[in-house]
Design a protein around this motif. Structure first.
Motif, PDB file in Angstrom:
ATOM      1  N   ASN A 148     -38.405 -10.828 -10.321  1.00  0.00           N
ATOM      2  CA  ASN A 148     -39.375 -10.931  -9.333  1.00  0.00           C
ATOM      3  C   ASN A 148     -40.102  -9.457  -9.276  1.00  0.00           C
ATOM      4  OD1 ASN A 148     -39.379 -13.754  -7.969  1.00  0.00           O
ATOM      5  ND2 ASN A 148     -36.939 -12.940  -8.082  1.00  0.00           N
ATOM      6  N   ARG A 149     -41.129  -9.261 -10.193  1.00  0.00           N
ATOM      7  CA  ARG A 149     -41.367  -7.858 -10.339  1.00  0.00           C
ATOM      8  C   ARG A 149     -42.326  -7.436  -9.000  1.00  0.00           C
ATOM      9  NH1 ARG A 149     -39.259  -5.120 -14.583  1.00  0.00           N
ATOM     10  NH2 ARG A 149     -39.098  -6.523 -16.306  1.00  0.00           N
ATOM     11  N   TRP A 150     -42.666  -8.216  -8.263  1.00  0.00           N
ATOM     12  CA  TRP A 150     -43.522  -7.977  -7.046  1.00  0.00           C
ATOM     13  C   TRP A 150     -42.530  -7.602  -5.958  1.00  0.00           C
ATOM     14  CZ3 TRP A 150     -41.916 -10.926  -2.980  1.00  0.00           C
ATOM     15  CH2 TRP A 150     -41.634 -12.120  -3.240  1.00  0.00           C
ATOM     16  N   LEU A 151     -41.100  -7.756  -6.025  1.00  0.00           N
ATOM     17  CA  LEU A 151     -40.252  -7.271  -5.118  1.00  0.00           C
ATOM     18  C   LEU A 151     -39.809  -5.936  -5.708  1.00  0.00           C
ATOM     19  CD1 LEU A 151     -37.553 -10.029  -4.749  1.00  0.00           C
ATOM     20  CD2 LEU A 151     -39.310  -9.080  -2.889  1.00  0.00           C
ATOM     21  N   LYS A 152     -40.052  -4.772  -4.570  1.00  0.00           N
ATOM     22  CA  LYS A 152     -39.593  -3.512  -4.853  1.00  0.00           C
ATOM     23  C   LYS A 152     -38.299  -3.125  -4.713  1.00  0.00           C
ATOM     24  CE  LYS A 152     -42.541  -1.524  -6.117  1.00  0.00           C
ATOM     25  NZ  LYS A 152     -43.232  -1.097  -7.258  1.00  0.00           N
ATOM     26  N   GLU A 153     -37.834  -4.129  -3.631  1.00  0.00           N
ATOM     27  CA  GLU A 153     -36.276  -3.270  -3.226  1.00  0.00           C
ATOM     28  C   GLU A 153     -35.639  -4.279  -2.133  1.00  0.00           C
ATOM     29  OE1 GLU A 153     -35.359   0.949  -1.902  1.00  0.00           O
ATOM     30  OE2 GLU A 153     -35.653  -0.120   0.021  1.00  0.00           O
ATOM     31  N   ILE A 154     -34.422  -4.426  -2.543  1.00  0.00           N
ATOM     32  CA  ILE A 154     -33.502  -5.544  -1.665  1.00  0.00           C
ATOM     33  C   ILE A 154     -32.335  -4.642  -0.912  1.00  0.00           C
ATOM     34  CG2 ILE A 154     -32.158  -7.622  -1.655  1.00  0.00           C
ATOM     35  CD1 ILE A 154     -33.479  -8.553  -4.265  1.00  0.00           C
ATOM     36  N   THR A 155     -32.052  -4.952   0.306  1.00  0.00           N
ATOM     37  CA  THR A 155     -31.160  -3.968   0.941  1.00  0.00           C
ATOM     38  C   THR A 155     -30.289  -4.829   1.719  1.00  0.00           C
ATOM     39  OG1 THR A 155     -32.846  -2.329   0.865  1.00  0.00           O
ATOM     40  CG2 THR A 155     -30.812  -1.792   2.131  1.00  0.00           C
ATOM     41  N   LEU A 156     -29.040  -4.907   1.721  1.00  0.00           N
ATOM     42  CA  LEU A 156     -28.298  -5.689   2.992  1.00  0.00           C
ATOM     43  C   LEU A 156     -27.913  -4.550   3.973  1.00  0.00           C
ATOM     44  CD1 LEU A 156     -27.985  -7.510   0.287  1.00  0.00           C
ATOM     45  CD2 LEU A 156     -25.636  -8.056   1.226  1.00  0.00           C
ATOM     46  N   ILE A 157     -28.177  -4.595   5.162  1.00  0.00           N
ATOM     47  CA  ILE A 157     -27.788  -3.790   6.158  1.00  0.00           C
ATOM     48  C   ILE A 157     -26.847  -4.135   7.063  1.00  0.00           C
ATOM     49  CG2 ILE A 157     -29.282  -2.400   7.900  1.00  0.00           C
ATOM     50  CD1 ILE A 157     -31.677  -2.979   6.461  1.00  0.00           C
ATOM     51  N   ASN A 158     -26.073  -3.093   7.711  1.00  0.00           N
ATOM     52  CA  ASN A 158     -25.190  -3.652   8.492  1.00  0.00           C
ATOM     53  C   ASN A 158     -25.877  -3.103   9.777  1.00  0.00           C
ATOM     54  OD1 ASN A 158     -23.152  -3.139  10.476  1.00  0.00           O
ATOM     55  ND2 ASN A 158     -21.671  -2.392   8.761  1.00  0.00           N
ATOM     56  N   PRO A 159     -26.062  -4.045  10.662  1.00  0.00           N
ATOM     57  CA  PRO A 159     -26.883  -3.816  11.959  1.00  0.00           C
ATOM     58  C   PRO A 159     -26.081  -2.811  12.746  1.00  0.00           C
ATOM     59  CG  PRO A 159     -26.262  -6.152  11.818  1.00  0.00           C
ATOM     60  CD  PRO A 159     -25.656  -5.480  10.565  1.00  0.00           C
ATOM     61  N   SER A 160     -24.915  -2.802  12.974  1.00  0.00           N
ATOM     62  CA  SER A 160     -24.032  -2.021  13.787  1.00  0.00           C
ATOM     63  C   SER A 160     -24.205  -0.569  13.568  1.00  0.00           C
ATOM     64  CB  SER A 160     -22.684  -2.669  13.857  1.00  0.00           C
ATOM     65  OG  SER A 160     -21.731  -1.759  14.515  1.00  0.00           O
ATOM     66  N   THR A 161     -24.101  -0.420  12.351  1.00  0.00           N
ATOM     67  CA  THR A 161     -24.054   1.147  12.150  1.00  0.00           C
ATOM     68  C   THR A 161     -25.324   1.705  11.446  1.00  0.00           C
ATOM     69  OG1 THR A 161     -23.167   0.651   9.701  1.00  0.00           O
ATOM     70  CG2 THR A 161     -21.611   0.828  11.652  1.00  0.00           C
ATOM     71  N   PHE A 162     -26.174   0.808  11.166  1.00  0.00           N
ATOM     72  CA  PHE A 162     -27.474   1.223  10.548  1.00  0.00           C
ATOM     73  C   PHE A 162     -28.203   2.454  11.308  1.00  0.00           C
ATOM     74  CE2 PHE A 162     -32.207   0.767   9.613  1.00  0.00           C
ATOM     75  CZ  PHE A 162     -32.009   1.117   8.309  1.00  0.00           C
ATOM     76  N   PRO A 163     -28.348   2.217  12.683  1.00  0.00           N
ATOM     77  CA  PRO A 163     -29.001   3.325  13.427  1.00  0.00           C
ATOM     78  C   PRO A 163     -28.368   4.536  13.218  1.00  0.00           C
ATOM     79  CG  PRO A 163     -28.855   1.459  14.759  1.00  0.00           C
ATOM     80  CD  PRO A 163     -27.969   1.371  13.506  1.00  0.00           C
ATOM     81  N   ASP A 164     -27.256   4.622  13.144  1.00  0.00           N
ATOM     82  CA  ASP A 164     -26.412   5.906  13.641  1.00  0.00           C
ATOM     83  C   ASP A 164     -25.720   6.670  12.039  1.00  0.00           C
ATOM     84  OD1 ASP A 164     -26.607   5.774  16.004  1.00  0.00           O
ATOM     85  OD2 ASP A 164     -24.882   4.382  16.256  1.00  0.00           O
ATOM     86  N   GLY A 165     -25.920   5.858  11.169  1.00  0.00           N
ATOM     87  CA  GLY A 165     -25.237   6.199   9.579  1.00  0.00           C
ATOM     88  C   GLY A 165     -23.830   6.003   9.558  1.00  0.00           C
ATOM     89  N   THR A 166     -23.447   6.504   8.506  1.00  0.00           N
ATOM     90  CA  THR A 166     -21.911   6.026   8.009  1.00  0.00           C
ATOM     91  C   THR A 166     -20.931   6.776   9.040  1.00  0.00           C
ATOM     92  OG1 THR A 166     -22.364   5.874   5.978  1.00  0.00           O
ATOM     93  CG2 THR A 166     -20.187   5.830   6.360  1.00  0.00           C
ATOM     94  N   PRO A 167     -20.020   6.093   9.886  1.00  0.00           N
ATOM     95  CA  PRO A 167     -19.242   6.711  10.610  1.00  0.00           C
ATOM     96  C   PRO A 167     -18.236   7.650   9.913  1.00  0.00           C
ATOM     97  CG  PRO A 167     -19.314   4.467  11.205  1.00  0.00           C
ATOM     98  CD  PRO A 167     -20.115   4.511   9.770  1.00  0.00           C
ATOM     99  N   GLN A 168     -17.758   8.821  10.673  1.00  0.00           N
ATOM    100  CA  GLN A 168     -16.851   9.835   9.723  1.00  0.00           C
ATOM    101  C   GLN A 168     -15.766  10.108  10.900  1.00  0.00           C
ATOM    102  OE1 GLN A 168     -19.433  12.896   8.561  1.00  0.00           O
ATOM    103  NE2 GLN A 168     -19.609  11.963   6.513  1.00  0.00           N
ATOM    104  N   THR A 169     -14.609  10.405  10.124  1.00  0.00           N
ATOM    105  CA  THR A 169     -13.533  10.747  10.888  1.00  0.00           C
ATOM    106  C   THR A 169     -13.160  12.287  10.296  1.00  0.00           C
ATOM    107  OG1 THR A 169     -12.099   9.483   9.714  1.00  0.00           O
ATOM    108  CG2 THR A 169     -12.816   8.786  11.914  1.00  0.00           C
TER     109      THR A 169
END
Length: 582
Positions: free
Chosen positions: A219-240
């Motif tokens: 599907n050339r008209w599709l530019k990008e496909i992303t699976l998003i984690n809605p819980s961590t998406f706003p804050d980025g990857t948690p780190q310890t």
């Protein structure tokens, strides 16, 4: 004035065509956008189903890896002494190589912790695990109950394993650890393998990433496909922070689960939250990276809780958000092509319309000129006829006097009376016509009198106080109005025998209007009351009449804001009454 009329017509046509083109453009744009959204919906559903199928396959494959780790744990336990103090790190290193493992670590339970006590990797030694949530909880459950009951990971008999992940002891590599304890030893066996040696090949061949790549390629008209984690998406990857002071990112809590995320927009966080919270689709028409795109956010439910997708607290997420980015240029290209072709069509239609309009106006002008010329010729003929009648009377005056003188000398009194009465009537009739005051009207009446004489029609006229006639109508319109009414009456009476051919014309000046009355014999007068006599094309006569006479009369009357009516006041007689204000 004619130029202004043409300019107004051209402007009006241009405005109408412009409005039509704009409406068509917007309608087409909305239709194409709706089509793209529907196609996005369809592709998103297909991708969601395919991704879930692929992900389920990956989870099953991970479960098989878990069983492999359990088998390796049992083999390790049989090869080693049940007392951890009697096991050396060298033994573990040799055993790891034989079992094709990355490393083997043995965990020992102390009074207040569980530590990495022996290992084929020296860097593993000495770490305490009480901060490893929920691993530490799983370790204690294995020691206490020989089974793990936490709601994620893979639990088997005397065994538990988590997902592929980075670790505190190895922050740069991804591993999968298996933990086995059956109570026959004083240690917990922990063999582990790398992501590259097991899962990577599977994911590269059939995983979500491969599926996304194939979908984008198809599907050339599709530019990008992303699976998003809605819980961590706003804050980025948690780190310890590890015991060594290193930053540890948790793979299972990545904001982007799979796919790429390069088309970033400030509203993405809000759109992900909205889609996840309302269980509905969210569209955004925007410009990202200098490209006009439509972004779709759609939530996808996870059928079973998995350890590979966790929220910020380490719990499995019930759903993720699928994001698709569609190239709007596909719509724009279609619109540009359609707009170009429509522009050509409209330009052609405009030119053709103007040519047709010019031809119609030219033909109409010619017909009007022809009609005016014919009326003018008729007018001149009737005026000449009137003047000729007057000149004839003057020319014959001497003959009339001589005839009267001869009849008087001969004593023929009765013949003299008859002759003088006839002569007087003719003179009175001509004087009545001349006294009308409008040459065109007078000429018309005189012409119709001559026509009536030839057709054997009794044509009676009566004119009263016509001194303001020039204030009411144009001579041309008056001639057309009365001419059509008289002709209509003549046509009707000619259907009867000569004795019944009677037409009366009267004209009088009232207070504020002129009144013209035409009466003629008509045996079917009652039938005509409900007929559309003034409608164009309607005719109550046989013989192929055009049905335009009374319609023309009505249009002239309307032009001068007058009224016309039909009356049947006498038996077998129809009367048309015209009132024209002045």
């Amino acid at each position: 004035m004619r130029r202004n009329a043409w300019l107004l017509i051209i402007i009006l046509i241009a405005v109408l065509l412009g409005a039509n083109n704009t409406i068509y453009y917007l309608t087409t744009k909305n239709s194409l956008e709706d089509g793209l959204q529907h196609e996005l919906d369809s592709v998103a559903k297909q991708i969601g189903i395919s991704i879930e199928s692929s992900r389920d396959g990956a989870e099953i494959y991970q479960a098989e890896i878990g069983r492999e780790l359990r088998a390796a744990s049992i083999a390790t336990q049989y090869a080693l002494d049940p007392d951890v103090e009697n096991v050396s790190n060298d033994q573990l290193e040799e055993l790891a190589k034989k079992l094709d493992l990355v490393d083997i670590t043995l965990l020992k339970r102390t009074k207040d912790n569980i530590v990495l006590y022996k290992s084929s990797d020296p860097k593993e030694l000495g770490y305490e695990t009480d901060s490893w949530d929920p691993w530490y909880k799983a370790f204690n459950q294995l020691y206490d109950d020989k089974a793990v009951s936490i709601d994620w990971g893979q639990s088997l008999t005397n065994f538990w394993t988590g997902p592929f992940e980075f670790s505190t002891t190895e922050t740069n590599n991804i591993h999968k650890w298996g933990y086995y304890y059956d109570g026959t030893t004083n240690y917990m066996t922990d063999p582990y393998i790398s992501y590259e040696s097991r899962q990577l090949d599977y994911d590269s061949a059939t995983g979500v990433g491969k599926l996304i790549a194939k979908t984008l390629l198809a599907n050339r008209w599709l530019k990008e496909i992303t699976l998003i984690n809605p819980s961590t998406f706003p804050d980025g990857t948690p780190q310890t922070i590890t015991d060594n002071g290193e930053k540890l990112s948790h793979m299972t809590q990545n904001p982007v689960i799979a796919g790429a995320y390069t088309f970033k927009h400030k509203n993405d966080t809000a759109n992900v939250k909205l889609a996840n919270g309302t269980d509905g689709k969210v569209y955004q028409d925007t410009v990202v990276n200098g490209q006009h795109v439509i972004k779709l956010f759609i939530p996808i439910d996870v059928n079973t809780k998995v350890a590979s997708m966790l929220d910020g607290g380490g719990e499995p997420i019930p759903r993720y958000v699928l994001s698709l980015v569609a190239d709007y240029s596909m719509i724009q290209d279609t619109l540009d092509k359609q707009f170009f072709y429509i522009g050509l069509i409209i330009a052609g239609v405009t030119v053709l319309s103007l040519l047709i309009l010019y031809w119609i106006l030219t033909a109409y002008r010619r017909s009007q000129d022809k009609l005016a010329r014919r009326a003018q010729e008729t007018y001149l003929e009737e005026i000449n006829g009137l003047f000729q009648s007057i000149r004839s009377q003057r020319h014959d005056f001497l003959n009339h006097v001589q005839t009267i003188h001869s009849l008087a000398e001969l004593g023929k009194t009765e013949e003299l009376k008859a002759y003088s009465a006839e002569l007087t009537g003719e003179i009175h009739q001509m004087n009545d016509i001349i006294s009308i005051g409008n040459p065109a009207f007078a000429a018309l009446v005189r012409s119709k009198m001559l026509q009536a004489e030839m057709l054997k029609i009794r044509f009676a006229t009566e004119f009263t106080d016509m001194n303001k006639l020039e204030l009411g109508m144009k001579s041309l319109d008056m001639t057309r109005l009365l001419g059509n009414l008289i002709d209509n009456a003549f046509d009707e009476v000619m259907t009867y025998e000569e004795s019944r051919r009677s037409v009366r014309l009267s004209a009088s000046q009232k207070s504020g209007y002129f009144q013209f009355t035409i009466s003629n014999t008509c045996t079917r007068a009652e039938e005509l009351k409900d007929k559309p006599l003034f409608k164009a094309g309607y005719s109550s006569k046989a013989g192929g009449h055009s049905g335009l006479g009374l319609h023309i009369v009505k249009s002239i009357v309307d032009k001068y804001k007058g009224v016309i009516s039909m009356a049947v006041d006498e038996p077998d007689t129809v009367t048309f009454i015209v009132k024209i204000p002045y």
